[in-house]
Design an enzyme around this catalytic site. Structure first.
Site, PDB file in Angstrom:
ATOM      1  N   GLY A  16      60.161  14.815  34.113  1.00 37.63           N
ATOM      2  CA  GLY A  16      60.132  14.989  32.659  1.00 37.63           C
ATOM      3  C   GLY A  16      61.525  14.856  32.078  1.00 37.63           C
ATOM      4  O   GLY A  16      61.868  15.502  31.082  1.00 37.63           O
ATOM      5  N   VAL A  65      53.507  13.694  37.972  1.00 38.42           N
ATOM      6  CA  VAL A  65      53.802  14.711  39.004  1.00 38.42           C
ATOM      7  C   VAL A  65      52.540  15.405  39.527  1.00 38.42           C
ATOM      8  O   VAL A  65      52.570  16.029  40.591  1.00 38.42           O
ATOM      9  CB  VAL A  65      54.828  15.763  38.509  1.00 38.42           C
ATOM     10  CG1 VAL A  65      56.182  15.145  38.263  1.00 38.42           C
ATOM     11  CG2 VAL A  65      54.315  16.517  37.283  1.00 38.42           C
ATOM     12  N   ASN A  91      60.852  19.950  35.967  1.00 37.26           N
ATOM     13  CA  ASN A  91      60.847  20.287  34.544  1.00 37.26           C
ATOM     14  C   ASN A  91      59.595  19.789  33.818  1.00 37.26           C
ATOM     15  O   ASN A  91      59.245  20.336  32.773  1.00 37.26           O
ATOM     16  CB  ASN A  91      62.117  19.681  33.911  1.00 37.26           C
ATOM     17  CG  ASN A  91      62.040  19.601  32.408  1.00 37.26           C
ATOM     18  OD1 ASN A  91      62.273  20.588  31.717  1.00 37.26           O
ATOM     19  ND2 ASN A  91      61.682  18.425  31.885  1.00 37.26           N
ATOM     20  N   TYR A 156      48.724  27.961  30.504  1.00 32.44           N
ATOM     21  CA  TYR A 156      50.180  27.748  30.559  1.00 32.44           C
ATOM     22  C   TYR A 156      50.864  28.959  31.218  1.00 32.44           C
ATOM     23  O   TYR A 156      51.708  28.805  32.117  1.00 32.44           O
ATOM     24  CB  TYR A 156      50.689  27.536  29.135  1.00 32.44           C
ATOM     25  CG  TYR A 156      52.146  27.158  29.018  1.00 32.44           C
ATOM     26  CD1 TYR A 156      52.579  25.865  29.310  1.00 32.44           C
ATOM     27  CD2 TYR A 156      53.093  28.088  28.598  1.00 32.44           C
ATOM     28  CE1 TYR A 156      53.914  25.512  29.175  1.00 32.44           C
ATOM     29  CE2 TYR A 156      54.436  27.745  28.458  1.00 32.44           C
ATOM     30  CZ  TYR A 156      54.840  26.455  28.750  1.00 32.44           C
ATOM     31  OH  TYR A 156      56.166  26.101  28.623  1.00 32.44           O
ATOM     32  N   ALA A 157      50.497  30.163  30.799  1.00 33.06           N
ATOM     33  CA  ALA A 157      51.115  31.379  31.358  1.00 33.06           C
ATOM     34  C   ALA A 157      50.844  31.476  32.860  1.00 33.06           C
ATOM     35  O   ALA A 157      51.746  31.818  33.640  1.00 33.06           O
ATOM     36  CB  ALA A 157      50.579  32.613  30.642  1.00 33.06           C
ATOM     37  N   ALA A 158      49.606  31.165  33.262  1.00 32.85           N
ATOM     38  CA  ALA A 158      49.267  31.238  34.690  1.00 32.85           C
ATOM     39  C   ALA A 158      50.057  30.206  35.477  1.00 32.85           C
ATOM     40  O   ALA A 158      50.564  30.488  36.571  1.00 32.85           O
ATOM     41  CB  ALA A 158      47.762  31.011  34.884  1.00 32.85           C
ATOM     42  N   LYS A 160      52.996  28.985  34.763  1.00 26.45           N
ATOM     43  CA  LYS A 160      54.416  29.344  34.809  1.00 26.45           C
ATOM     44  C   LYS A 160      54.634  30.585  35.685  1.00 26.45           C
ATOM     45  O   LYS A 160      55.633  30.669  36.409  1.00 26.45           O
ATOM     46  CB  LYS A 160      54.950  29.576  33.383  1.00 26.45           C
ATOM     47  CG  LYS A 160      54.900  28.311  32.514  1.00 26.45           C
ATOM     48  CD  LYS A 160      55.738  27.177  33.100  1.00 26.45           C
ATOM     49  CE  LYS A 160      55.898  26.010  32.153  1.00 26.45           C
ATOM     50  NZ  LYS A 160      56.765  24.960  32.673  1.00 26.45           N
ATOM     51  N   ILE A 189      62.608  26.876  22.665  1.00 30.70           N
ATOM     52  CA  ILE A 189      63.655  25.848  22.616  1.00 30.70           C
ATOM     53  C   ILE A 189      63.189  24.706  21.697  1.00 30.70           C
ATOM     54  O   ILE A 189      62.021  24.298  21.760  1.00 30.70           O
ATOM     55  CB  ILE A 189      63.931  25.287  24.039  1.00 30.70           C
ATOM     56  CG1 ILE A 189      64.132  26.431  25.068  1.00 30.70           C
ATOM     57  CG2 ILE A 189      65.116  24.331  24.034  1.00 30.70           C
ATOM     58  CD1 ILE A 189      65.336  27.300  24.875  1.00 30.70           C
TER      59      ILE A 189
HETATM   60  P1  NAP Z   1      58.625  17.890  26.027  1.00 28.58           P
HETATM   61  O1  NAP Z   1      59.666  17.643  25.001  1.00 28.58           O
HETATM   62  O2  NAP Z   1      57.191  17.892  25.635  1.00 28.58           O
HETATM   63  O3  NAP Z   1      58.840  16.845  27.241  1.00 28.58           O
HETATM   64  C1  NAP Z   1      57.981  16.905  28.337  1.00 28.58           C
HETATM   65  C2  NAP Z   1      58.477  15.975  29.414  1.00 28.58           C
HETATM   66  O4  NAP Z   1      57.595  16.097  30.545  1.00 28.58           O
HETATM   67  C3  NAP Z   1      58.478  14.515  29.007  1.00 28.58           C
HETATM   68  O5  NAP Z   1      59.568  13.874  29.619  1.00 28.58           O
HETATM   69  C4  NAP Z   1      57.161  14.013  29.594  1.00 28.58           C
HETATM   70  O6  NAP Z   1      57.171  12.621  29.908  1.00 28.58           O
HETATM   71  C5  NAP Z   1      57.113  14.795  30.888  1.00 28.58           C
HETATM   72  N1  NAP Z   1      55.772  14.917  31.462  1.00 28.58           N
HETATM   73  C6  NAP Z   1      54.665  15.468  30.908  1.00 28.58           C
HETATM   74  N2  NAP Z   1      53.627  15.387  31.765  1.00 28.58           N
HETATM   75  C7  NAP Z   1      54.091  14.770  32.873  1.00 28.58           C
HETATM   76  C8  NAP Z   1      53.499  14.374  34.115  1.00 28.58           C
HETATM   77  N3  NAP Z   1      52.208  14.632  34.384  1.00 28.58           N
HETATM   78  N4  NAP Z   1      54.274  13.748  35.028  1.00 28.58           N
HETATM   79  C9  NAP Z   1      55.584  13.485  34.768  1.00 28.58           C
HETATM   80  N5  NAP Z   1      56.196  13.822  33.623  1.00 28.58           N
HETATM   81  C10 NAP Z   1      55.454  14.450  32.692  1.00 28.58           C
HETATM   82  O7  NAP Z   1      58.848  19.309  26.754  1.00 28.58           O
HETATM   83  P2  NAP Z   1      60.093  20.343  26.712  1.00 28.58           P
HETATM   84  O8  NAP Z   1      59.889  21.234  25.560  1.00 28.58           O
HETATM   85  O9  NAP Z   1      61.352  19.625  26.908  1.00 28.58           O
HETATM   86  O10 NAP Z   1      59.740  21.204  28.015  1.00 28.58           O
HETATM   87  C11 NAP Z   1      60.244  20.906  29.296  1.00 28.58           C
HETATM   88  C12 NAP Z   1      59.857  22.009  30.254  1.00 28.58           C
HETATM   89  O11 NAP Z   1      60.341  23.266  29.747  1.00 28.58           O
HETATM   90  C13 NAP Z   1      58.334  22.195  30.396  1.00 28.58           C
HETATM   91  O12 NAP Z   1      58.034  22.548  31.717  1.00 28.58           O
HETATM   92  C14 NAP Z   1      58.040  23.345  29.465  1.00 28.58           C
HETATM   93  O13 NAP Z   1      56.885  24.039  29.847  1.00 28.58           O
HETATM   94  C15 NAP Z   1      59.284  24.185  29.635  1.00 28.58           C
HETATM   95  N6  NAP Z   1      59.527  25.091  28.526  1.00 28.58           N
HETATM   96  C16 NAP Z   1      59.770  24.616  27.273  1.00 28.58           C
HETATM   97  C17 NAP Z   1      59.992  25.525  26.242  1.00 28.58           C
HETATM   98  C18 NAP Z   1      60.273  25.091  24.828  1.00 28.58           C
HETATM   99  O14 NAP Z   1      60.387  25.983  23.959  1.00 28.58           O
HETATM  100  N7  NAP Z   1      60.419  23.815  24.539  1.00 28.58           N
HETATM  101  C19 NAP Z   1      59.970  26.892  26.504  1.00 28.58           C
HETATM  102  C20 NAP Z   1      59.724  27.338  27.788  1.00 28.58           C
HETATM  103  C21 NAP Z   1      59.507  26.420  28.797  1.00 28.58           C
HETATM  104  P3  NAP Z   1      56.727  11.485  28.830  1.00 28.58           P
HETATM  105  O15 NAP Z   1      57.909  11.320  27.902  1.00 28.58           O
HETATM  106  O16 NAP Z   1      56.485  10.287  29.672  1.00 28.58           O
HETATM  107  O17 NAP Z   1      55.514  12.011  28.151  1.00 28.58           O
END
Ligand code: NAP
Length: 248
Positions: A16, A65, A91, A156-158, A160, A189
């Protein structure tokens, strides 16, 4: 602050890595000298991300993934074309929110197989090489939601919270081979994932954050860089919240 050259010659895989937190992590590791393999679903976005990074030798691969064979093949390709992987950042993540009684089987399965299954698939694919070389750092991006739960996000919670168990088990299993595994649990974020919530919900959430601001992807990326590097050599099996104090 990035330490230039800290990871000179090291190969890092960021799932990601094309957007949001993953892109900030890729940029941070590249600035510190690592060659970064950006994995994402969308090949064009992954390639654009890899091209945007500082330094040479970065690559991009389209890889779901949740598909274990695709993960094995991506790891093989990276090790063949760039070199042995010493940093893995799991990620990639998705949300499919719904209240419990309306949550569909697909919503549960997609979130768990991507967020938790994806980290397992990638970790298993890199582990043998890291163990053989007696060097590696694996960082799982979880969420404070995995610590405190959230109505409407049971899946999602489960996923993580599951990552926290995976992190501690991998840390125990690989420690004797000098492979460390930690998790970073971000709070709220600013990325595409949270943009969907809208400004009103963001303002309401902000009231629950003691440091009184939403997080930026770089706030998370710098902690990941620390955990990946030599300054964290005696840290394994930990879950570090990067959330402005939200989940104390
Ligand atoms: P995002 O902006 O939605 O980006 C998600 C990324 O994951 C993208 O690069 C997407 O690729 C990739 N992705 C999604 N499904 C995938 C798959 N099956 N295989 C490979 N790549 C995949 O997300 P983000 O907010 O940056 O979040 C990144 C991580 O941080 C996540 O695990 C999220 O749960 C965690 N997180 C985020 C927050 C927040 O507030 N943003 C808070 C807590 C945790 P494509 O571009 O190809 O779609």
């Amino acid at each position: 602050m990035t330490k230039t050259g800290e990871f000179a010659g090291a190969v890092a895989v960021v799932t990601g890595g094309s957007r949001g937190i993953g892109l900030a992590v890729s940029a941070e590791l590249a600035r510190a000298g690592a060659k970064v393999a950006v994995l994402a679903l969308d090949a064009e976005r992954a390639a654009a991300a890899a091209n945007s990074l500082e330094g040479e030798g970065h690559v991009a691969h389209s890889c779901d993934v949740a598909d274990s064979a695709a993960c094995r093949s991506a790891v093989r390709m990276v090790e063949k074309s760039v070199g042995p992987i010493s940093i893995l950042v799991n990620n990639a993540g998705v949300t499919r929110d719904n209240i419990l009684v309306r949550m569909r089987d697909e919503e549960w399965a997609q979130v768990v197989s991507t967020n938790l299954g994806g980290a397992f698939n990638m970790t298993r694919a890199v582990a043998r090489g890291m163990m053989k070389r007696r060097a590696g750092s694996i960082i799982n991006i979880s969420s404070v939601i995995g610590l405190i739960g959230n109505a409407g996000q049971a899946n999602y919670a489960a996923s993580k919270a599951g990552l926290h168990g995976l992190t501690r088990s991998v840390a125990r299993e690989l420690a004797s081979r000098n492979v460390r595994c930690n998790a970073v649990a971000p709070g709220f974020i600013r990325t595409d994932m949270t943009a969907a919530l809208g400004e009103a919900a963001a303002a309401e959430l902000r009231q629950r954050i003691p440091l009184d601001r939403l997080g930026e992807p770089e706030d998370v990326a710098e902690v990941v860089r620390f955990l990946a590097g030599p300054e964290a050599r005696y840290i394994t099996g930990q879950v570090i919240a990067v959330d402005g104090g939200m989940a104390m």
